[in-house]
Enzyme design. Structure first.
Site, short mmCIF file in Angstrom:
data_model
loop_
_atom_site.label_atom_id
_atom_site.label_comp_id
_atom_site.label_asym_id
_atom_site.label_seq_id
_atom_site.Cartn_x
_atom_site.Cartn_y
_atom_site.Cartn_z
N GLY A 198 -0.31 4.63 -1.36
CA GLY A 198 -1.44 5.25 -0.67
C GLY A 198 -0.95 6.28 0.34
N GLY A 224 0.93 4.71 3.89
CA GLY A 224 2.02 3.87 3.39
C GLY A 224 3.14 4.69 2.78
N GLY A 249 0.83 -1.21 0.00
CA GLY A 249 0.00 0.00 0.00
C GLY A 249 0.85 1.25 0.00
N ARG A 285 -13.90 12.62 16.38
CA ARG A 285 -12.81 11.76 15.91
C ARG A 285 -11.54 12.18 16.64
NH1 ARG A 285 -16.46 9.32 14.68
NH2 ARG A 285 -17.11 8.43 12.68
N LEU A 332 -2.24 -0.21 -7.20
CA LEU A 332 -2.59 1.00 -7.96
C LEU A 332 -4.07 0.97 -8.36
CD1 LEU A 332 0.61 1.56 -10.15
CD2 LEU A 332 -0.01 2.67 -8.00
N THR A 341 -6.89 -0.22 12.66
CA THR A 341 -7.59 1.03 12.96
C THR A 341 -8.34 0.95 14.29
OG1 THR A 341 -9.54 2.32 12.25
CG2 THR A 341 -9.41 0.08 11.45
N ASP A 342 -8.50 2.11 14.92
CA ASP A 342 -9.30 2.15 16.16
C ASP A 342 -10.77 1.79 15.89
OD1 ASP A 342 -10.02 4.46 14.77
OD2 ASP A 342 -9.60 5.86 16.41
N GLU A 343 -11.17 1.82 14.61
CA GLU A 343 -12.58 1.57 14.30
C GLU A 343 -13.01 0.13 14.56
OE1 GLU A 343 -14.03 3.46 10.78
OE2 GLU A 343 -12.53 5.03 10.92
N LYS A 361 -11.57 -5.01 8.58
CA LYS A 361 -10.27 -4.80 9.25
C LYS A 361 -10.19 -5.69 10.51
CE LYS A 361 -7.31 -2.25 8.48
NZ LYS A 361 -6.10 -2.50 7.63
N TYR A 414 -16.53 -1.85 6.52
CA TYR A 414 -15.10 -1.54 6.50
C TYR A 414 -14.43 -1.99 7.79
CZ TYR A 414 -11.01 1.14 7.79
OH TYR A 414 -9.77 1.48 8.27
N PRO A 464 -20.45 18.69 2.18
CA PRO A 464 -21.57 17.98 2.84
C PRO A 464 -21.21 17.46 4.23
CG PRO A 464 -20.49 16.53 1.24
CD PRO A 464 -19.70 17.82 1.25
#
Ligand code: TYD
Length: 340
Positions: free
Chosen positions: A10, A13, A7, A211, A35, A123-125, A151, A147, A202
């Protein structure tokens, strides 16, 4: 060390590769990227000459085996991921393929090729939402979106690999990350490119979700510390103490660009029940390894806004891509109407 970073084209990364080249000059660094839509060759331009590039997807077992045989990594850091919650709510099959199955492919390859270390960037999610207090590394895994579930699947496979095979894997769980080279679909870069194009932004609901933000340099440095000094089989939260509501973040961006609140359109929340109200984690464990965040949140948010203003040649081709335009139109069209 022979370091392979997935990654690498990105956001986080690419910053991590820069940091690794700087912190450990002379290290052989290989980079993998599929990619796909959010991986950009131009993001790797400044380190292309110092790294070996392998184009392919981590869920492609033959590609991963071939790359490991050719590059012979001792350490792998996995940043390759589908990472946008809103996209996962529309269609989540790619998320499971990359984030869960892709992690399994890497873990198997790490085992077969007898790596010294594989670090999974998570991730913390995966913890879900917390109204008060903070998640620790021992909090239950309760993901709320496809998502974060994909993870979490990767994280659990890491745990199982350590327990079952002693594959030397470590997991980091990062907070919401911001900075330059951020693909313009997440709150901060998406809003910046829209504001810079004279458009409205939006904001979901009342912009009251919280967050916990960390600058990409701090996040990369935390991962580097864990790679060097963390213990296999362990999980480390990597976050900073910058808890802000979305509206507070947007106010700073508007102020930096000299714009007013009239540029914000409050829209019905498209995430509905899956919108996590707040993220917050303790970071005592990673601080115990000698890392602590250094960047000032508001100052760096303003620097990021300036970076996007000064680097239109990086993001302009992205927002003009038909695939990008069609997602924005499909996802935001109904609520933004003539402000699209
Ligand atoms: P995002 O940057 O997508 O990260 P995450 O979902 O991983 O936290 O979103 C951050 C917050 O910003 C989240 O509460 C949703 C909100 N948001 C908006 O209000 N409008 C937007 O267009 C986007 C992309 C996010």
């Amino acid at each position: 060390m022979r370091l392979l970073v997935t990654g690498a084209a990105g956001f986080i990364g690419s910053h991590f590769v820069r940091l690794a080249l700087h912190r450990a000059p002379g290290t052989k660094v290989g980079v993998i990227d599929a990619l796909r839509y959010s991986g950009n060759r131009s993001t790797m331009a400044d380190f292309a000459n110092q790294t070996s590039f392998y184009q392919g997807a981590i869920q492609d077992k033959a590609f991963v085996d071939q790359t490991f045989s050719e590059f012979r990594p001792t350490h792998v850091v996995n940043f390759a991921a589908e990472s946008h919650n809103d996209r996962s709510l529309v269609d989540n099959s790619d998320f499971v393929q990359t984030n869960t199955y892709g992690t399994q492919v890497l873990l198997e390859a790490a085992r077969q090729h007898r790596l010294e270390r594989i670090l999974q960037v998570s991730t913390d999610e995966v913890y879900g939402s917390i109204d008060a207090g903070q998640f620790t590394e021992h909090s239950p895994i309760q993901p709320n979106t496809p998502y974060s579930a994909s993870k979490a699947g990767g994280d659990l496979l890491c745990r199982a690999h350590w327990v079952s095979y002693k594959t030397p894997v470590i997991v980091t769980r990062g907070g919401n990350t911001f900075g330059p080279y951020h693909y313009p679909e997440k709150l901060i870069p998406f809003f910046l490119v829209r504001l810079l194009q004279g458009k409205k932004v939006p904001l979901y609901g009342e912009g009251s979700q919280v967050r916990e933000w960390i600058h990409v340099r701090d996040h990369s440095a935390g991962i580097w510390t864990v790679l060097e000094s963390g213990l296999p089989g362990e999980v480390y939260n990597v976050g900073d103490t910058n808890e802000r509501t979305n509206l507070d973040v947007v106010r700073i961006l508007l102020d930096e660009l000299g714009l007013g609140l009239d540029r914000v359109k409050f829209i019905p929340d498209p995430r509905k029940g899956a919108h996590d109200a707040r993220y917050s984690m303790t970071t005592t464990k990673v601080r115990g390894l000698g890392w602590s965040p250094r960047e000032d949140f508001e100052e760096e948010l303003r620097v990021t806004a300036k970076w996007f203003a000064d680097n239109e040649e990086w993001w302009r081709p992205i927002v003009q891509n038909p695939g990008y335009e069609s997602f924005v139109k499909k996802f935001y069209g109904p609520s933004l109407g003539e402000d699209l």
